[in-house]
Design a protein around this motif. Sequence first.
Motif, PDB file in Angstrom:
ATOM      1  N   TYR A 170       0.821  -0.955   0.239  1.00  0.00           N
ATOM      2  CA  TYR A 170       0.221  -0.354   0.028  1.00  0.00           C
ATOM      3  C   TYR A 170       0.612   1.309  -0.319  1.00  0.00           C
ATOM      4  CZ  TYR A 170      -3.796  -2.595   0.518  1.00  0.00           C
ATOM      5  OH  TYR A 170      -5.335  -3.851   0.829  1.00  0.00           O
ATOM      6  N   GLN A 171      -0.279   2.277  -0.786  1.00  0.00           N
ATOM      7  CA  GLN A 171       0.567   3.390  -0.121  1.00  0.00           C
ATOM      8  C   GLN A 171       1.087   4.430   0.855  1.00  0.00           C
ATOM      9  OE1 GLN A 171       2.724   4.158  -3.783  1.00  0.00           O
ATOM     10  NE2 GLN A 171       1.989   1.959  -3.976  1.00  0.00           N
ATOM     11  N   THR A 172      -0.239   4.098   1.305  1.00  0.00           N
ATOM     12  CA  THR A 172      -1.020   4.720   2.123  1.00  0.00           C
ATOM     13  C   THR A 172      -0.330   4.832   4.059  1.00  0.00           C
ATOM     14  OG1 THR A 172      -2.942   4.991   2.560  1.00  0.00           O
ATOM     15  CG2 THR A 172      -2.159   6.736   0.816  1.00  0.00           C
ATOM     16  N   VAL A 173      -1.357   4.918   4.764  1.00  0.00           N
ATOM     17  CA  VAL A 173      -0.854   4.699   5.636  1.00  0.00           C
ATOM     18  C   VAL A 173      -1.511   5.332   6.868  1.00  0.00           C
ATOM     19  CG1 VAL A 173       1.117   4.665   8.882  1.00  0.00           C
ATOM     20  CG2 VAL A 173       2.225   4.979   6.480  1.00  0.00           C
ATOM     21  N   GLY A 174      -2.190   5.675   7.073  1.00  0.00           N
ATOM     22  CA  GLY A 174      -3.668   5.735   7.815  1.00  0.00           C
ATOM     23  C   GLY A 174      -4.880   5.676   6.695  1.00  0.00           C
ATOM     24  N   GLN A 175      -5.610   5.581   5.484  1.00  0.00           N
ATOM     25  CA  GLN A 175      -6.463   6.283   4.632  1.00  0.00           C
ATOM     26  C   GLN A 175      -6.963   4.958   3.755  1.00  0.00           C
ATOM     27  OE1 GLN A 175      -4.557   8.738   1.754  1.00  0.00           O
ATOM     28  NE2 GLN A 175      -3.419   9.598   3.124  1.00  0.00           N
ATOM     29  N   SER A 176      -7.710   5.444   3.557  1.00  0.00           N
ATOM     30  CA  SER A 176      -8.695   4.484   2.808  1.00  0.00           C
ATOM     31  C   SER A 176      -7.781   3.382   1.749  1.00  0.00           C
ATOM     32  CB  SER A 176      -9.784   4.722   3.177  1.00  0.00           C
ATOM     33  OG  SER A 176     -10.673   3.783   2.188  1.00  0.00           O
ATOM     34  N   GLU A 177      -7.436   2.571   1.267  1.00  0.00           N
ATOM     35  CA  GLU A 177      -7.172   2.479  -0.341  1.00  0.00           C
ATOM     36  C   GLU A 177      -7.419   0.697  -0.581  1.00  0.00           C
ATOM     37  OE1 GLU A 177      -2.762   2.827   0.937  1.00  0.00           O
ATOM     38  OE2 GLU A 177      -2.595   2.089  -1.699  1.00  0.00           O
ATOM     39  N   ASN A 178      -7.134   1.010  -1.568  1.00  0.00           N
ATOM     40  CA  ASN A 178      -7.463  -0.633  -2.455  1.00  0.00           C
ATOM     41  C   ASN A 178      -6.664  -1.258  -3.522  1.00  0.00           C
ATOM     42  OD1 ASN A 178      -9.776  -0.322  -0.822  1.00  0.00           O
ATOM     43  ND2 ASN A 178     -11.450   0.616  -3.074  1.00  0.00           N
ATOM     44  N   ILE A 179      -6.557  -2.131  -3.695  1.00  0.00           N
ATOM     45  CA  ILE A 179      -5.201  -2.524  -4.589  1.00  0.00           C
ATOM     46  C   ILE A 179      -6.083  -3.377  -5.345  1.00  0.00           C
ATOM     47  CG2 ILE A 179      -3.940  -4.486  -5.360  1.00  0.00           C
ATOM     48  CD1 ILE A 179      -2.008  -2.653  -3.030  1.00  0.00           C
ATOM     49  N   GLN A 180      -5.906  -3.745  -7.133  1.00  0.00           N
ATOM     50  CA  GLN A 180      -7.361  -4.680  -7.639  1.00  0.00           C
ATOM     51  C   GLN A 180      -6.416  -6.066  -8.226  1.00  0.00           C
ATOM     52  OE1 GLN A 180     -10.651  -3.212  -9.740  1.00  0.00           O
ATOM     53  NE2 GLN A 180     -11.684  -3.536  -9.157  1.00  0.00           N
ATOM     54  N   PHE A 181      -6.816  -6.883  -8.268  1.00  0.00           N
ATOM     55  CA  PHE A 181      -5.964  -8.111  -9.036  1.00  0.00           C
ATOM     56  C   PHE A 181      -7.154  -8.544 -10.312  1.00  0.00           C
ATOM     57  CE2 PHE A 181      -5.925 -11.848  -6.811  1.00  0.00           C
ATOM     58  CZ  PHE A 181      -6.273 -11.053  -5.297  1.00  0.00           C
ATOM     59  N   ALA A 182      -6.861  -9.631 -11.177  1.00  0.00           N
ATOM     60  CA  ALA A 182      -7.677 -10.728 -12.124  1.00  0.00           C
ATOM     61  C   ALA A 182      -6.926 -11.837 -11.837  1.00  0.00           C
ATOM     62  CB  ALA A 182      -7.601  -9.750 -13.004  1.00  0.00           C
ATOM     63  N   LEU A 183      -7.930 -12.127 -11.010  1.00  0.00           N
ATOM     64  CA  LEU A 183      -7.714 -14.310 -11.345  1.00  0.00           C
ATOM     65  C   LEU A 183      -7.402 -14.872 -12.642  1.00  0.00           C
ATOM     66  CD1 LEU A 183      -9.780 -15.156  -8.851  1.00  0.00           C
ATOM     67  CD2 LEU A 183      -7.797 -14.374  -8.337  1.00  0.00           C
ATOM     68  N   ARG A 184      -6.479 -15.462 -13.283  1.00  0.00           N
ATOM     69  CA  ARG A 184      -6.138 -16.011 -14.150  1.00  0.00           C
ATOM     70  C   ARG A 184      -6.212 -17.653 -14.484  1.00  0.00           C
ATOM     71  NH1 ARG A 184       0.220 -15.584 -12.528  1.00  0.00           N
ATOM     72  NH2 ARG A 184      -0.769 -15.130 -10.888  1.00  0.00           N
ATOM     73  N   ASP A 185      -6.659 -17.940 -15.335  1.00  0.00           N
ATOM     74  CA  ASP A 185      -7.229 -19.271 -15.701  1.00  0.00           C
ATOM     75  C   ASP A 185      -6.868 -20.572 -15.368  1.00  0.00           C
ATOM     76  OD1 ASP A 185      -9.554 -17.722 -16.470  1.00  0.00           O
ATOM     77  OD2 ASP A 185      -9.626 -17.756 -18.596  1.00  0.00           O
ATOM     78  N   GLY A 186      -6.432 -21.636 -15.216  1.00  0.00           N
ATOM     79  CA  GLY A 186      -5.706 -21.918 -15.498  1.00  0.00           C
ATOM     80  C   GLY A 186      -4.526 -22.057 -13.852  1.00  0.00           C
ATOM     81  N   VAL A 187      -4.872 -21.202 -13.217  1.00  0.00           N
ATOM     82  CA  VAL A 187      -3.925 -20.701 -12.047  1.00  0.00           C
ATOM     83  C   VAL A 187      -4.556 -21.074 -10.812  1.00  0.00           C
ATOM     84  CG1 VAL A 187      -2.220 -19.197 -10.728  1.00  0.00           C
ATOM     85  CG2 VAL A 187      -2.790 -19.439 -13.297  1.00  0.00           C
ATOM     86  N   ARG A 188      -4.152 -22.283  -9.501  1.00  0.00           N
ATOM     87  CA  ARG A 188      -5.250 -22.565  -8.075  1.00  0.00           C
ATOM     88  C   ARG A 188      -4.174 -21.020  -7.499  1.00  0.00           C
ATOM     89  NH1 ARG A 188      -6.728 -27.445  -8.451  1.00  0.00           N
ATOM     90  NH2 ARG A 188      -6.966 -28.064  -6.501  1.00  0.00           N
ATOM     91  N   TYR A 189      -5.873 -20.469  -6.444  1.00  0.00           N
ATOM     92  CA  TYR A 189      -5.556 -19.962  -5.555  1.00  0.00           C
ATOM     93  C   TYR A 189      -5.967 -20.205  -4.591  1.00  0.00           C
ATOM     94  CZ  TYR A 189      -5.012 -16.351  -9.193  1.00  0.00           C
ATOM     95  OH  TYR A 189      -4.501 -15.784 -10.938  1.00  0.00           O
ATOM     96  N   LEU A 190      -4.960 -20.008  -3.239  1.00  0.00           N
ATOM     97  CA  LEU A 190      -5.555 -19.821  -1.863  1.00  0.00           C
ATOM     98  C   LEU A 190      -5.638 -18.434  -1.511  1.00  0.00           C
ATOM     99  CD1 LEU A 190      -6.554 -21.991  -0.123  1.00  0.00           C
ATOM    100  CD2 LEU A 190      -3.823 -21.931   0.865  1.00  0.00           C
TER     101      LEU A 190
END
Length: 251
Positions: A170-190
């Motif tokens: 994250y870029q900030t310390v005390g502020q509201s913040e989001n980070i977005q990413f896309a799930l890729r096909d053929g990949v398993r996730y936890l």
Amino acid sequence: MRVLLLSDIHGNLEAMEACLGAAPAHDLILNLGDLVGYGASPNEVVEQSRRRGKLFVRGNHDKAATGLIDLEGFNPLAGLSAFWTRTQLTKNNLEWLKALPQGPLQIDGLPGVQFVHGSPLDEDEYVVTLEDALSPLMNAAVAVTFHGHTHLQGYFSSDGLRSEVFRPLYQTVGQSENIQFALRDGVRYLINPGSVGQPRDGDWRAAFALFDSQTRMVTFCREPYNLQDAQNRIQAANLPERLATRLAVGR
Ligand code: ZN
């Protein structure tokens, strides 16, 4: 379907309210367990969860506070707060909490996705390192598992050849913040949305996530909350001071 993922609220009402207030539009709330333990608002968190959420898996603290497991495996701080929580919960809230289902949980309309507290192979297992994650990743019944328990926001992934760990920067310390990413096909996730009420990745802000099954996008969120009020409640309940101070450092 847009699923709001909340995990490890741990009786922290202020953090929970901040997350619900900041959450992007969603169709349902899925709770990955540990609603209680450590924090000083177990009844308020259970009642708010019962009102807002539809789907839950139980956590180890939910089991400990309701007497489903004994407190032997718990460290002194966790054991003491589990015992305190048991004395505070109303009979009705305790019975409801005790009846929460064990993960993994799969739901209609979300094929290929499941929800657990610890690991898909063991509801109480801590998946902290990539080494811990390999067997659950490769042996899970479906490709995408959302889990909690470690209070560490991020994900492990593997396509069978290459495995990786992702921790949001994250870029900030005390502020509201989001980070977005896309799930890729053929990949398993936890994927771990992080802990709402007691983050342990060095960032005090409440953590949660949103999963959009249509776009296959996951959004990790951090939200500041009224830390002072949460700490004051812990002190007023005569719970150990450490449970209040650790919230300020995210440990
Ligand atoms: Zn927890």
